[in-house]
Design an enzyme around this catalytic site. Structure first.
Site, PDB file in Angstrom:
ATOM      1  N   HIS A 145       0.860  -1.186   0.000  1.00  0.00           N
ATOM      2  CA  HIS A 145       0.000   0.000   0.000  1.00  0.00           C
ATOM      3  C   HIS A 145       0.898   1.240   0.000  1.00  0.00           C
ATOM      4  O   HIS A 145       0.768   2.129   0.836  1.00  0.00           O
ATOM      5  CB  HIS A 145      -0.948  -0.022   1.191  1.00  0.00           C
ATOM      6  CG  HIS A 145      -2.004  -1.074   1.072  1.00  0.00           C
ATOM      7  ND1 HIS A 145      -3.185  -0.866   0.403  1.00  0.00           N
ATOM      8  CD2 HIS A 145      -2.033  -2.362   1.493  1.00  0.00           C
ATOM      9  CE1 HIS A 145      -3.913  -1.971   0.433  1.00  0.00           C
ATOM     10  NE2 HIS A 145      -3.228  -2.903   1.086  1.00  0.00           N
TER      11      HIS A 145
ATOM     12  N   ARG B 223      10.931   5.130 -16.637  1.00  0.00           N
ATOM     13  CA  ARG B 223      11.924   5.967 -15.968  1.00  0.00           C
ATOM     14  C   ARG B 223      11.849   5.871 -14.445  1.00  0.00           C
ATOM     15  O   ARG B 223      12.791   6.270 -13.764  1.00  0.00           O
ATOM     16  CB  ARG B 223      11.778   7.435 -16.401  1.00  0.00           C
ATOM     17  CG  ARG B 223      12.122   7.663 -17.862  1.00  0.00           C
ATOM     18  CD  ARG B 223      12.090   9.149 -18.232  1.00  0.00           C
ATOM     19  NE  ARG B 223      12.467   9.335 -19.615  1.00  0.00           N
ATOM     20  CZ  ARG B 223      11.613   9.313 -20.637  1.00  0.00           C
ATOM     21  NH1 ARG B 223      10.310   9.102 -20.402  1.00  0.00           N
ATOM     22  NH2 ARG B 223      12.030   9.489 -21.868  1.00  0.00           N
TER      23      ARG B 223
ATOM     24  N   ASP C 156      -5.264 -13.551   0.676  1.00  0.00           N
ATOM     25  CA  ASP C 156      -5.894 -12.274   1.043  1.00  0.00           C
ATOM     26  C   ASP C 156      -7.396 -12.474   1.241  1.00  0.00           C
ATOM     27  O   ASP C 156      -8.214 -11.617   0.920  1.00  0.00           O
ATOM     28  CB  ASP C 156      -5.628 -11.216  -0.026  1.00  0.00           C
ATOM     29  CG  ASP C 156      -5.854  -9.793   0.476  1.00  0.00           C
ATOM     30  OD1 ASP C 156      -5.896  -9.594   1.711  1.00  0.00           O
ATOM     31  OD2 ASP C 156      -5.999  -8.877  -0.357  1.00  0.00           O
TER      32      ASP C 156
END
Length: 387
Positions: free
Chosen positions: A197, A229, A277
């Site tokens: 997160h 990048r 999860d």
């Protein structure tokens, strides 16, 4: 009755090699060896299975609930028992009940319940996972934004004390909100620090890893992505050779092409491992769940808030294993390691969990030839059976 048991009648996978016409020897809850059936000691109590395969029990490091119970809604010893029992029918023999971002009071209750579960030696319980509240708001996912906050000195000391009191403590934090000094302090206390997160840059994430974070929570989900990048958290995880990463393998949280690319990119000794999860729906026919006053709806293989945000996963470990084999094309041996050996290794528990070599805990799953759970055993005791 003999203290030695011999389990035969199925192929045996010890985490590295397969054995045919063999028996798994168990004494006092631990594996003592794998021998040819003709070499089973005469005094051993024999258990003969009806074909299929024996593999190491699955290790799930991210389990929000099960059996109709959500840990946030009931941070108690009884809830931990219910969650562990619910997941056993899907082959999970070791798990971390996971607390999603909540109040300090609920965190304290959860830690107390974990300490009690360890003292009671609840089958399947190996520690806690505290996922938040020290996360990044831009990557909050289903976490309640009003409860997300920085880590203060009191939080840090509470977590360090919990790490010393629990068998294992996994803490998910954001690399840009929890500084390296706090990560280093947590790691020094024995906590396993996982980055998740998080909208952190590659450099911020690598600094967290250098400070002692050793894991990433549900790779690709709720984190900065790999760019040309700016590699972000995903790029840092794939670039680091030592960091482990959990993966929700349901075809909803992460695209199959992304999973394949990550597996090809990730080099050891750190590995990608499977997590569910899962929420309270596991092992039930529940259609709705409540979390922090918000309703989560179960439909089409997913759990979502009203705005469509994914809220945990409608997944169990055997389905995750079969997804990796049937949809990703992974060899069964590696899929079994992703569900057992690699998560055990990620928390430093691979001396006794995640495989069936001598001195390992005799926790295993009996699967049919089409990889459906027939029975589940923890420390040499059958805890669930299809029949």
């Amino acid at each position: 009755m003999s203290d030695l048991s011999a389990i035969s009648g199925a192929r045996i996978f010890d985490g590295e090699n397969w054995f045919d016409d063999a028996a798994l020897l168990i004494e006092f809850g631990y594996v003592t060896g794998i021998v040819a059936k003709v070499d089973i000691p005469d005094h051993a109590e024999r258990v003969v299975l009806d074909g299929g395969m024996i593999v190491a029990g699955f290790v799930d490091l991210q389990v929000n609930g099960g059996g109709g119970v959500l840990f946030n809604n009931a941070p108690t010893l009884d809830a931990i028992r219910t969650i562990c029992t619910a997941h056993a029918q899907f082959g999970t023999t070791a798990l971390l009940p996971t607390l999603i971002t909540d109040t300090a009071e609920i965190n304290i209750q959860a830690i107390g319940a974990g300490v009690a579960a360890a003292a009671e030696r609840v089958p399947g319980f190996i520690g806690l996972h505290l996922e938040g509240p020290h996360l990044a708001l831009p990557r909050k996912g289903t976490h309640d934004p009003s409860l997300i906050r920085p880590m203060d000195a009191t939080d840090l000391e509470r977590l360090c004390a919990a790490a010393e009191a629990l068998p294992n403590l996994l803490c998910t934090v954001a690399a840009e909100t929890v500084p390296p000094a706090q990560i280093a302090r947590l790691a020094a206390s024995g906590a396993i620090v996982s980055i998740g997160h998080s909208d952190a840059s590659y450099d911020q994430t690598m600094a967290a890893f250098e400070a002692g974070a050793s894991m990433a929570t549900h790779l690709f989900n709720a984190m900065s992505q790999l760019g040309n990048r700016e590699p972000g958290v995903v790029g840092a995880v794939l670039d680091s050779k030592t960091v482990h990463a959990g993966l929700i393998a349901d075809g909803i949280h992460v695209h199959t092409a992304s999973i394949g690319a990550a597996l090809r990119a990730k080099q050891g000794p750190g590995h990608i491992f499977l997590v569910t999860d899962s929420m309270s729906q596991t092992g039930t026919d529940l259609k709705t769940i409540e979390l922090n006053g918000r309703t989560i709806t179960r439909a089409d293989g997913a759990l979502r808030l009203a705005d469509g945000t994914l809220a945990g996963a409608d997944l169990d470990m055997i389905d995750a294993v079969n997804f990796m084999i049937d949809r990703i094309g992974l060899e069964p041996d590696e899929a079994f390691r992703m569900a057992a050996l690699y998560p055990a290794r990620a928390i430093g528990a691979d001396g006794r969990l995640g495989h069936l070599r001598p001195s390992a805990e005799a926790s295993f799953v009996h699967l049919s030839d089409d990889r459906q759970v027939q029975s589940t055993w923890i420390a040499g005791e059958k805890v669930w059976s299809l029949n």
